[in-house]
Motif scaffolding. Structure first.
Motif, PDB file in Angstrom:
ATOM      1  N   ARG A  55       0.902  -1.242  -0.052  1.00 57.06           N
ATOM      2  CA  ARG A  55       0.093  -0.214  -0.023  1.00 57.06           C
ATOM      3  C   ARG A  55       0.609   1.341   0.077  1.00 57.06           C
ATOM      4  N   ASN A  56       2.071   1.199  -0.653  1.00 57.08           N
ATOM      5  CA  ASN A  56       2.901   2.352  -0.573  1.00 57.08           C
ATOM      6  C   ASN A  56       3.289   2.731  -2.181  1.00 57.08           C
ATOM      7  N   VAL A  57       4.028   3.593  -2.474  1.00 56.14           N
ATOM      8  CA  VAL A  57       4.556   3.930  -3.988  1.00 56.14           C
ATOM      9  C   VAL A  57       5.637   4.393  -3.644  1.00 56.14           C
ATOM     10  N   ASP A  58       6.648   4.115  -4.773  1.00 56.08           N
ATOM     11  CA  ASP A  58       7.846   4.900  -4.962  1.00 56.08           C
ATOM     12  C   ASP A  58       8.126   5.540  -6.132  1.00 56.08           C
ATOM     13  N   LEU A  59       8.165   6.866  -6.147  1.00 54.63           N
ATOM     14  CA  LEU A  59       8.058   7.709  -7.278  1.00 54.63           C
ATOM     15  C   LEU A  59       9.371   8.153  -7.705  1.00 54.63           C
ATOM     16  N   SER A  60      10.473   7.851  -6.875  1.00 55.00           N
ATOM     17  CA  SER A  60      11.789   8.343  -7.065  1.00 55.00           C
ATOM     18  C   SER A  60      12.730   7.446  -7.941  1.00 55.00           C
ATOM     19  N   VAL A  61      12.013   6.273  -8.484  1.00 56.68           N
ATOM     20  CA  VAL A  61      12.887   5.197  -8.994  1.00 56.68           C
ATOM     21  C   VAL A  61      13.497   5.736 -10.160  1.00 56.68           C
ATOM     22  N   GLY A  62      12.891   6.691 -11.229  1.00 63.23           N
ATOM     23  CA  GLY A  62      13.501   7.178 -12.422  1.00 63.23           C
ATOM     24  C   GLY A  62      14.687   8.132 -11.936  1.00 63.23           C
ATOM     25  N   SER A  63      14.575   8.978 -10.890  1.00 62.06           N
ATOM     26  CA  SER A  63      15.506   9.774 -10.574  1.00 62.06           C
ATOM     27  C   SER A  63      16.807   9.238  -9.865  1.00 62.06           C
ATOM     28  N   VAL A  64      16.465   8.205  -9.224  1.00 61.60           N
ATOM     29  CA  VAL A  64      17.597   7.174  -8.701  1.00 61.60           C
ATOM     30  C   VAL A  64      18.288   6.601  -9.750  1.00 61.60           C
ATOM     31  N   LEU A  65      17.839   6.161 -10.761  1.00 58.16           N
ATOM     32  CA  LEU A  65      18.234   5.687 -12.025  1.00 58.16           C
ATOM     33  C   LEU A  65      19.342   6.690 -12.567  1.00 58.16           C
ATOM     34  N   GLY A  66      18.666   7.687 -13.023  1.00 59.01           N
ATOM     35  CA  GLY A  66      19.562   8.653 -13.651  1.00 59.01           C
ATOM     36  C   GLY A  66      20.557   9.048 -12.775  1.00 59.01           C
ATOM     37  N   LEU A  67      20.813   9.275 -11.635  1.00 62.52           N
ATOM     38  CA  LEU A  67      21.765   9.595 -10.562  1.00 62.52           C
ATOM     39  C   LEU A  67      22.819   8.426 -10.610  1.00 62.52           C
ATOM     40  N   SER A  68      22.183   7.291 -10.606  1.00 62.66           N
ATOM     41  CA  SER A  68      23.273   6.332 -10.395  1.00 62.66           C
ATOM     42  C   SER A  68      24.042   6.119 -11.883  1.00 62.66           C
ATOM     43  N   ARG A  87       9.739  -3.124   9.412  1.00 59.60           N
ATOM     44  CA  ARG A  87      10.743  -3.556   8.886  1.00 59.60           C
ATOM     45  C   ARG A  87      10.637  -4.110   7.604  1.00 59.60           C
ATOM     46  N   ARG A  88       9.390  -4.628   7.268  1.00 64.54           N
ATOM     47  CA  ARG A  88       9.003  -5.333   6.010  1.00 64.54           C
ATOM     48  C   ARG A  88       9.047  -4.210   5.070  1.00 64.54           C
ATOM     49  N   VAL A  89       8.329  -2.922   5.161  1.00 72.53           N
ATOM     50  CA  VAL A  89       8.149  -1.844   4.356  1.00 72.53           C
ATOM     51  C   VAL A  89       9.482  -1.257   4.163  1.00 72.53           C
ATOM     52  N   PHE A  90      10.256  -1.027   5.059  1.00 79.88           N
ATOM     53  CA  PHE A  90      11.704  -0.524   4.850  1.00 79.88           C
ATOM     54  C   PHE A  90      12.550  -1.432   3.967  1.00 79.88           C
ATOM     55  N   THR A  91      12.279  -2.596   4.110  1.00 80.52           N
ATOM     56  CA  THR A  91      13.136  -3.577   3.226  1.00 80.52           C
ATOM     57  C   THR A  91      12.662  -3.569   1.673  1.00 80.52           C
ATOM     58  N   ALA A  92      11.255  -3.441   1.542  1.00 84.09           N
ATOM     59  CA  ALA A  92      10.645  -3.209   0.399  1.00 84.09           C
ATOM     60  C   ALA A  92      11.292  -1.920  -0.454  1.00 84.09           C
ATOM     61  N   PHE A  93      11.320  -1.027   0.282  1.00 87.15           N
ATOM     62  CA  PHE A  93      11.912   0.413  -0.343  1.00 87.15           C
ATOM     63  C   PHE A  93      13.352   0.240  -0.485  1.00 87.15           C
ATOM     64  N   LEU A  94      14.157  -0.473   0.164  1.00 82.36           N
ATOM     65  CA  LEU A  94      15.612  -0.764   0.135  1.00 82.36           C
ATOM     66  C   LEU A  94      15.793  -1.635  -1.289  1.00 82.36           C
ATOM     67  N   ILE A  95      15.062  -2.545  -1.501  1.00 84.83           N
ATOM     68  CA  ILE A  95      15.065  -3.455  -2.491  1.00 84.83           C
ATOM     69  C   ILE A  95      14.661  -2.597  -3.670  1.00 84.83           C
ATOM     70  N   SER A  96      13.543  -1.617  -3.832  1.00 78.36           N
ATOM     71  CA  SER A  96      13.231  -0.736  -4.579  1.00 78.36           C
ATOM     72  C   SER A  96      14.437   0.186  -5.181  1.00 78.36           C
ATOM     73  N   GLY A  97      15.064   0.774  -4.428  1.00 79.39           N
ATOM     74  CA  GLY A  97      16.088   1.476  -4.335  1.00 79.39           C
ATOM     75  C   GLY A  97      17.287   0.927  -5.037  1.00 79.39           C
ATOM     76  N   ALA A  98      17.714  -0.276  -4.427  1.00 75.41           N
ATOM     77  CA  ALA A  98      18.843  -1.060  -4.988  1.00 75.41           C
ATOM     78  C   ALA A  98      18.688  -1.504  -6.488  1.00 75.41           C
ATOM     79  N   LEU A  99      17.387  -1.876  -6.784  1.00 76.82           N
ATOM     80  CA  LEU A  99      17.265  -2.299  -8.365  1.00 76.82           C
ATOM     81  C   LEU A  99      17.103  -1.110  -9.149  1.00 76.82           C
ATOM     82  N   ALA A 100      16.692   0.147  -8.689  1.00 80.87           N
ATOM     83  CA  ALA A 100      16.682   1.343  -9.465  1.00 80.87           C
ATOM     84  C   ALA A 100      18.214   1.649  -9.361  1.00 80.87           C
ATOM     85  N   GLY A 101      18.892   1.668  -8.692  1.00 81.87           N
ATOM     86  CA  GLY A 101      20.195   1.861  -8.806  1.00 81.87           C
ATOM     87  C   GLY A 101      21.079   0.830  -9.901  1.00 81.87           C
ATOM     88  N   LEU A 102      20.863  -0.254  -9.743  1.00 77.50           N
ATOM     89  CA  LEU A 102      21.425  -1.384 -10.584  1.00 77.50           C
ATOM     90  C   LEU A 102      20.724  -0.873 -12.119  1.00 77.50           C
TER      91      LEU A 102
END
Length: 344
Positions: A77-90, A224-239
């Motif tokens: 029930r969350n959303v991550d709208l920063s993935v495009g920016s993370v991709l560009g910065l990475s 902890r679970r939600v934090f992990t979900a955001f962590l993985i989302s960020g990691a995959l955006a960085g990759l």
């Protein structure tokens, strides 16, 4: 049979119905992709050339990769709208390190992923510890990271000659006609898909999205679970940023712009409920492939690219409406079953 046994069987039956609907959604998307390809090929036979197929797979791969992480977040029930920016910065940081510091090829992927991990951890911390809505947090982070990217880039540009050939090979080489990029993303999708089905921690994400209050009462560590979900989302955006650089071999401060909307559209079209609690990473990957196939089909048919956004928007609205209708139907069915058991 006892009432408890009947309720257990009813619960299993409901789960079976939901899984059947999810699988039907994925099959339907797959069939729709085939239909779009066949109809387009009937008008333009070059659409099914090996080079065109490779382009379809490569074009969908990055959206699918980011869609895997986005799925984990949206399911809660969350959303991550920063993935495009993370991709560009990475992508720019990795390119800058190649250009001025000549780092090893393998470290480009590691560093890109670590950039995403930091962004994902910051998103997760603000959402779970400070309890700020994820829409606000990640929308703000989108602009913050874009600003940081702009300061770092400062009008500079990473050109192809700065990228090692071993690194860029990941973006253009293939195995039996299948791009390496698509293979890497397929492995990620398969691995995360297996984990989502097999491990309790992953299944907790569905419980959180379905009913946060019940999940808390069941002892699930929601933060902890939600934090992990955001962590993985960020990691995959960085990759994804590193892979974006390998594919395009050049980057400036515009890299990844608009990706966040494409990713959310692909995920929701792929069957991940925007209201949380259901969906699969395989469906998200198929959603990315469908949207890219439609985009390429419009180009092959010489139809204005502006229609691509219109089609994507229409599919997104249709998917959200369908998910809402399905949610109401499932809820009504469960309430009817519960009422029947009480009468017994």
């Amino acid at each position: 049979m006892t009432a408890l046994g009947e309720r257990t069987e009813s619960g299993r039956g409901s789960d079976s119905v939901v899984m059947t609907l999810l699988r039907a959604r994925e099959v339907g998307i797959g069939l729709l992709i085939v239909v779009v390809v066949l109809v387009t090929a009937a008008n333009n036979s070059h659409f099914i050339d090996s080079s065109s197929i490779e382009q379809l797979l490569s074009g969908a791969a990055l959206i699918a990769l980011l869609g895997v992480g986005e799925t984990l977040v949206i399911v809660t029930r969350n959303v991550d709208l920063s993935v495009g920016s993370v991709l560009g910065l990475s992508a720019y940081i990795v390119g800058d390190l190649f250009k001025y510091h000549h780092i090893p090829v393998w470290s480009g992927f590691v560093i890109g992923t670590l950039v995403g991990v930091l962004a994902g951890a910051l998103n997760g911390f603000i959402v779970t510890v400070m309890r700020v809505p994820s829409l606000v947090v990640t929308l703000g982070m989108l602009y913050v990271i874009r600003g940081i990217d702009g300061v770092i880039v400062s009008g500079d540009r990473i050109d192809p000659e700065a990228i090692p050939s071993g690194f860029s090979a990941v973006g253009y080489k293939d195995v039996l006609g299948i791009p390496w990029l698509a293979i890497i993303v397929a492995v990620v999708v398969a691995g995360v898909g297996y984990a989502m089905r097999s491990f309790r921690a992953s299944r907790d994400l569905y419980a959180i999205g379905s009913n946060p209050d019940a999940a808390a009462l069941a002892g699930i560590p929601i933060e902890r679970r939600v934090f992990t979900a955001f962590l993985i989302s960020g990691a995959l955006a960085g990759l994804g940023g590193a892979l974006f650089l390998a594919l395009h071999t050049q980057i400036d401060n515009s890299g990844g712009q608009g990706y966040e909307l494409s990713v959310v559209a692909a995920v929701v079209v792929g069957g991940v409920a925007i209201f949380g609690g259901s969906g699969t990473v395989v469906g998200a990957a198929l959603g990315a492939l469908l949207l890219n196939t439609i985009n390429q089909a419009l180009v092959a048919s010489r139809i204005s690219a502006f229609w691509n956004q219109a089609v994507a928007g229409a599919l997104l609205l249709a998917a959200i409406a369908f998910d809402r209708w399905l949610s109401l139907r499932v809820t009504k069915t469960l309430q009817s079953a519960e009422g029947a058991h009480r009468e017994l």
